[in-house]
Design a protein around this motif. Structure first.
Motif, PDB file in Angstrom:
ATOM      1  N   PRO C  97       1.183  -1.701  -0.421  1.00 53.99           N
ATOM      2  CA  PRO C  97      -0.062   0.206   0.031  1.00 53.99           C
ATOM      3  C   PRO C  97       1.096   1.132  -0.279  1.00 53.99           C
ATOM      4  CG  PRO C  97      -0.050  -0.494   2.429  1.00 53.99           C
ATOM      5  CD  PRO C  97       0.825  -1.934   1.458  1.00 53.99           C
ATOM      6  N   SER C  98       2.021   1.427  -0.014  1.00 59.44           N
ATOM      7  CA  SER C  98       2.948   2.611   0.124  1.00 59.44           C
ATOM      8  C   SER C  98       3.457   3.725  -1.253  1.00 59.44           C
ATOM      9  CB  SER C  98       4.256   2.024   0.739  1.00 59.44           C
ATOM     10  OG  SER C  98       5.438   1.247  -0.350  1.00 59.44           O
ATOM     11  N   ILE C 135       3.912   2.906   6.781  1.00 57.96           N
ATOM     12  CA  ILE C 135       4.528   1.917   6.262  1.00 57.96           C
ATOM     13  C   ILE C 135       6.054   1.070   6.085  1.00 57.96           C
ATOM     14  CG2 ILE C 135       3.219   2.829   4.254  1.00 57.96           C
ATOM     15  CD1 ILE C 135       6.844   3.703   5.129  1.00 57.96           C
ATOM     16  N   GLY C 136       5.849   0.493   5.721  1.00 60.16           N
ATOM     17  CA  GLY C 136       7.727  -0.547   6.348  1.00 60.16           C
ATOM     18  C   GLY C 136       9.264   0.305   5.453  1.00 60.16           C
TER      19      GLY C 136
END
Ligand SMILES: [Ca+2]
Ligand SMILES: [Ca+2]
Ligand SMILES: [Ca+2]
Ligand SMILES: [Ca+2]
Ligand SMILES: [Ca+2]
Ligand SMILES: [Ca+2]
Ligand SMILES: [Ca+2]
Ligand SMILES: [Ca+2]
Ligand SMILES: [Ca+2]
Ligand SMILES: [Ca+2]
Ligand SMILES: [Ca+2]
Ligand SMILES: [Ca+2]
Lengths: 201, 201, 201, 201, 201, 201
Positions: C97-98, C135-136
């Motif tokens: 999703p980022s 986000i990651g």
């Protein structure tokens, strides 16, 4: 060559280059527009195309739908007439993004009525803004073009370093253009507009 | 032959040739156009056709949608009337590109009202520009045509070398035409337009 | 950088940041709107996007469809013109999703005619109300931005603690904005409206 | 028989014959046309039909859409009114092409308003041009028809040799018609048009 | 709480409760309506929703489409404007029917322009007639609501016995309403219509 | 019973009977029609219905679309208003054809505005012509109806022999109607039209 001359004698066919299990090969992308009276619409893709190659066709079409007017192409034809892109041979599965320039050229040839030049083959991914992105298999593709009697090959600029791997005697017999925008491809690959009028005369 | 005569007695049916598990066989492609009053549209394909054969049908239809007017076919009929292509027998799975010429002929027969000739069978892949591309199984297909009482067979030009494998006594009893454009197929396979008028008289 | 400058020189392209198998990388999201005359409609997504990333594109589009008028964007263009979002390279699968903020920025750039700034990259999930969610991979993404010559990076506010993991010398050369609403992203990432007029002059 | 009489008492129901795991069985094909005011369209198929049987339904419908006017059927009804074909029992999977004649008869019965005759059952594949093609299981199907009190059975001409396998005492009690065109089926299976007027009186 | 206050500050967001692998959690359902000028239609669902949860969204929408006028909601907006329901976080799969009341509330909030109350969370399946049906995980959901600073929780009437499992000190700090019709949920969860006017002043 | 009374208090809900892993159970079929202003269309099915049960819903709808006018139902409503059929509980998978009569009754109740009687439950497959076909689990279904306080049960005529398996004391407390046409079901299960007027008074 006789075959590419015959295949590209009508607008809507462009000569690409592919890597196959046994080296490289010439491949033709054919485009057609349905007669508006026949009521067809949308985009039809055939030739056992894989997911990535189907997306390349959508990108080629959207590129022309959004930038075609700048290129003086009659994009209104895309509204009333079903578009079909086919890559023979019908039974052989094909995939990968490197036919993007060839698909764009086939469609632009059809819309402009300018046949693709029979002595030109091309390879390159196309982005939605028309940038030509690098692909694989430059050596095999140039060998295949040479074998097929092609004299001019269009490759992505970012693939220029790969030319080091191509035998010098092959390079000597090919004119290689390194391109970064698909508009350069269209300029180099399509016959001049005049040619069409001459044919119609 | 009695069967092909009966099957092709109406416009819209063409005789093809297929390779099966046990040799070759004659196969009929049937086309219909819905009554415009019945409201049908689009393309329906039946006969347990595989992916490649379904694409052949789309190519045949797009070929006629884009080139049909040149061939003086009433392509406007394709707008208002649902097209259905069926290949009996209904329960037998079929695949491959080699029925392309047969599908194009069945549709052109229907649009023109000219029945296909009962003594002609055909095999060949068709490209979107109407080129007839080579196929496999020429020997089995010609043997099957001969067994079925067919006297004229149309094959792709690039398959001419395969005729060497066909027994001479079979070749002696067949007229084989090697074709490279589907327009040649239509000229050879459809009854002359006059025939239709004679029937209507 | 030369590459981001070239890629973002036209409206409709925004620079994102992704985590890959071997670290982080810069990624471009390209948007196009079909010429209304070309008859295209709907949303086309290409670039081998996974399910989550396709949903991000739908969220970005719905955000602009519901809030675009507040942002003075010409949302009526979305009605008459097919929207296409593409993320090169065409053959590389992508997911997650980022890229939500990047997709929203590419579309807003296209609608506004304001090119994205070449020195700005971004990462962040977007919700349907325009909130920027965490986000990651912040460390890998900032290293990649730095390597690519980016000078300004936009990250979600809730990812601020992750900046502790980024080497100080990299942080010293980057301006990092922590944002919580996608409107902040658009303000920081799009060239001022004046720029467009200057280009048109 | 009481059951077939009851089931076929309204137009739109025809009696077919099927091979099951335990022999043969009588099967009913039901057709309905939606009230034009109800806004339904298209073709709905229910009864857990397999792929081949669904194609049979499409063939039956296309046959009537293309040839129905010749048969003096009101094909315009197919435009404005959704068509539904159902084969009870709802939970039992069914497949194969041999219900083609039965589906065509059910639809023709509905369009014509002529109920199918309660004493007639039928089996046969139908091609798009209306030819009746051979099927399997003739012996089991005739035994089932006989058990169900049917007195007239319609089979494909090319299945006549299979009658040798049917016990003579069963054949003695059945009138078997071998047919090669579905128009013969409709002539034999539908109640005369007069019957309808009598009912309406 | 700060987060729920921020998230629900605009109409179209409602606070739900979910059971996760590690206990319970607060979850937000976001709804948007496309600008009618943007040409969107239909229902878009995102957030990696499972089949049951997608059906919950369809039920919530159909409930409002059939009963919305009784509730004085402008259901005509659902005709001209595409509806999108999203449940962040985008990458986390979610399923189950218990967000039915939350989805209905988010949509009703959007249609009415009344923001959901920031101190209220809810859980419950909704039927097509608006009945609130029992769900699982009441204990974990109330603990999660309490942790998130929620002060009012809505649960299905038929789940009242499950309150026995919730620690007394948590129950002491929560107002729990047991509801059997979704109209009770809307009355309790949406800010009064006056609030909106005050905001607009 | 209180629950069935509450559930069936509005038009559009009918009480069915199902066999579950642990015996029988009462099940409610809910139907809704969208407000024509809300722009919905088509048929939506929810409740984790299996393939056979989805087909039952299509059959129920087609039955009413083709025969509804004879039953004096306002079938025009089906054109302008989206139809939704839901079978709670939302998370429990359901299948089989035996809810056909219940689905037809729920839809007919909604169209007629006549609520279903709270003391009546039903089971039976429906064919496209309205015939009620036999189902399984009669014993478990009648025990479940009795447990739920139902006093009248409708079963297919062809299931009458199965009543022998139902305990005599249960049968003594139930009125069982054996029906063969779904019109009998509607006559027995829907409240008289007068009842509606009394409610509206
Ligand atoms: Ca290529
Ligand atoms: Ca490649
Ligand atoms: Ca063939
Ligand atoms: Ca072949
Ligand atoms: Ca990104
Ligand atoms: Ca992420
Ligand atoms: Ca049959
Ligand atoms: Ca068979
Ligand atoms: Ca919830
Ligand atoms: Ca639950
Ligand atoms: Ca039931
Ligand atoms: Ca059953």
């Amino acid at each position: 060559t006789p075959e590419t001359a015959e295949r590209t004698s009508v607008p809507g066919v462009a000569t690409g280059l592919a890597v196959t299990g046994t080296g490289g090969d010439v491949l033709f992308v054919e485009a057609s527009l349905a007669d508006p009276e026949s009521g067809a619409g949308g985009l039809t893709l055939t030739g056992q195309l894989g997911d990535v190659m189907k997306e390349s066709a959508q990108i080629a079409l959207s590129y022309l739908r959004s930038r075609g007017a700048e290129l003086e192409l009659p994009v209104g034809d895309l509204k009333e007439r079903g578009v079909h892109l086919h890559v023979p041979a019908g039974a052989i599965p094909k995939d990968g993004p490197s036919a993007g320039v060839t698909m764009t050229t086939a469609l632009a040839s059809l819309l402009s009525g300018r046949p693709a030049r029979a002595d030109v083959a091309m390879t390159g991914e196309v982005s939605l803004t028309g940038r030509v992105l690098p692909i694989g298999g430059v050596k095999q593709k140039l060998l295949a073009a040479h074998r097929a009697g092609i004299t001019t090959v269009l490759i992505p600029s970012r693939n220029e370093p790969d030319l080091d791997d191509v035998p010098q005697d092959v390079l000597d017999q090919l004119t290689v253009h390194a391109v970064s925008d698909v508009r350069e491809v269209l300029d180099l690959a399509l016959s001049p507009a005049e040619a069409r009028e001459r044919l119609a005369a």
